[in-house]
Design a protein around this motif. Structure first.
Motif, PDB file in Angstrom:
ATOM      1  N   LEU A 179     -12.908  47.626  82.100  1.00  0.00           N
ATOM      2  CA  LEU A 179     -13.835  48.199  81.121  1.00  0.00           C
ATOM      3  C   LEU A 179     -13.309  49.531  80.583  1.00  0.00           C
ATOM      4  N   ARG A 180     -12.795  50.375  81.486  1.00  0.00           N
ATOM      5  CA  ARG A 180     -12.236  51.664  81.040  1.00  0.00           C
ATOM      6  C   ARG A 180     -11.052  51.446  80.096  1.00  0.00           C
ATOM      7  N   GLN A 181     -10.223  50.454  80.415  1.00  0.00           N
ATOM      8  CA  GLN A 181      -9.061  50.195  79.558  1.00  0.00           C
ATOM      9  C   GLN A 181      -9.483  49.621  78.214  1.00  0.00           C
ATOM     10  N   GLN A 182     -10.563  48.827  78.196  1.00  0.00           N
ATOM     11  CA  GLN A 182     -11.078  48.338  76.906  1.00  0.00           C
ATOM     12  C   GLN A 182     -11.500  49.520  76.058  1.00  0.00           C
ATOM     13  N   ARG A 183     -12.095  50.522  76.687  1.00  0.00           N
ATOM     14  CA  ARG A 183     -12.466  51.754  75.982  1.00  0.00           C
ATOM     15  C   ARG A 183     -11.203  52.439  75.476  1.00  0.00           C
ATOM     16  N   GLY A 184     -10.146  52.394  76.295  1.00  0.00           N
ATOM     17  CA  GLY A 184      -8.865  52.969  75.888  1.00  0.00           C
ATOM     18  C   GLY A 184      -8.279  52.292  74.661  1.00  0.00           C
ATOM     19  N   VAL A 185      -8.497  50.994  74.530  1.00  0.00           N
ATOM     20  CA  VAL A 185      -8.041  50.275  73.335  1.00  0.00           C
ATOM     21  C   VAL A 185      -8.745  50.835  72.113  1.00  0.00           C
ATOM     22  N   ALA A 186     -10.050  51.030  72.226  1.00  0.00           N
ATOM     23  CA  ALA A 186     -10.824  51.543  71.094  1.00  0.00           C
ATOM     24  C   ALA A 186     -10.414  52.967  70.734  1.00  0.00           C
ATOM     25  N   GLU A 187     -10.025  53.728  71.735  1.00  0.00           N
ATOM     26  CA  GLU A 187      -9.668  55.123  71.494  1.00  0.00           C
ATOM     27  C   GLU A 187      -8.208  55.305  71.089  1.00  0.00           C
ATOM     28  N   ALA A 188      -7.382  54.297  71.338  1.00  0.00           N
ATOM     29  CA  ALA A 188      -5.959  54.394  71.004  1.00  0.00           C
ATOM     30  C   ALA A 188      -5.788  54.338  69.495  1.00  0.00           C
TER      31      ALA A 188
END
Length: 141
Positions: A102-111
């Protein structure tokens, strides 16, 4: 002979009652395990489907925009919702894997668009495999 018949009837009644109790307890536990397994399966599938949807939306965008694509926020919210269900049903190992995804999915959105986003999506793919492995272990598969 009458006393022997009465004792035999009592023994049969007690045996029947004991069998009923044991069957009810064992059957109830089996039903509970089946329910938990079905609930876990549903939550894992929904969590992973939302993860795929989120990733697919960003992948389809392919660096065209910095802003999240339509539907990405909803997919992320669905992952959070399913994670709540998993917190009620799954073990700590599974939860850690799901939270990391879930945190990495957030990282995708923030990248940012481009190479950073592609790297974040690749990491999501790795973490998704980790969640699947943890889920299989949790369910004894």
């Amino acid at each position: 002979m009458g006393d022997l018949g009465i004792w035999a009837a009592w023994a049969a009644a007690l045996t029947s009652a004991a069998t009923l109790v044991v069957t009810t307890v064992v059957g109830g536990r089996r039903e509970h395990r089946l329910w938990v397994r079905d609930a876990l399966t549903d939550a894992f599938v929904a969590f992973l489907e939302a993860s795929w949807q989120h990733s697919d939306l960003f992948h389809a965008q392919s660096g065209q925009s910095e802003s999240p694509p339509a539907g990405a926020t909803e997919a992320y919210a669905e992952m959070r919702s399913q994670l709540t269900r998993l917190r009620l049903l799954a073990s700590g190992n599974v939860l850690r894997a799901c939270e990391e995804l879930l945190r990495q999915q957030r990282g995708v959105a923030e990248a940012g668009a481009g190479a950073d986003r592609r790297a974040a999506l690749a990491r999501v793919s790795e973490l998704r495999r980790k969640v699947v492995a943890a889920a299989k272990t949790e369910m004894g598969l």
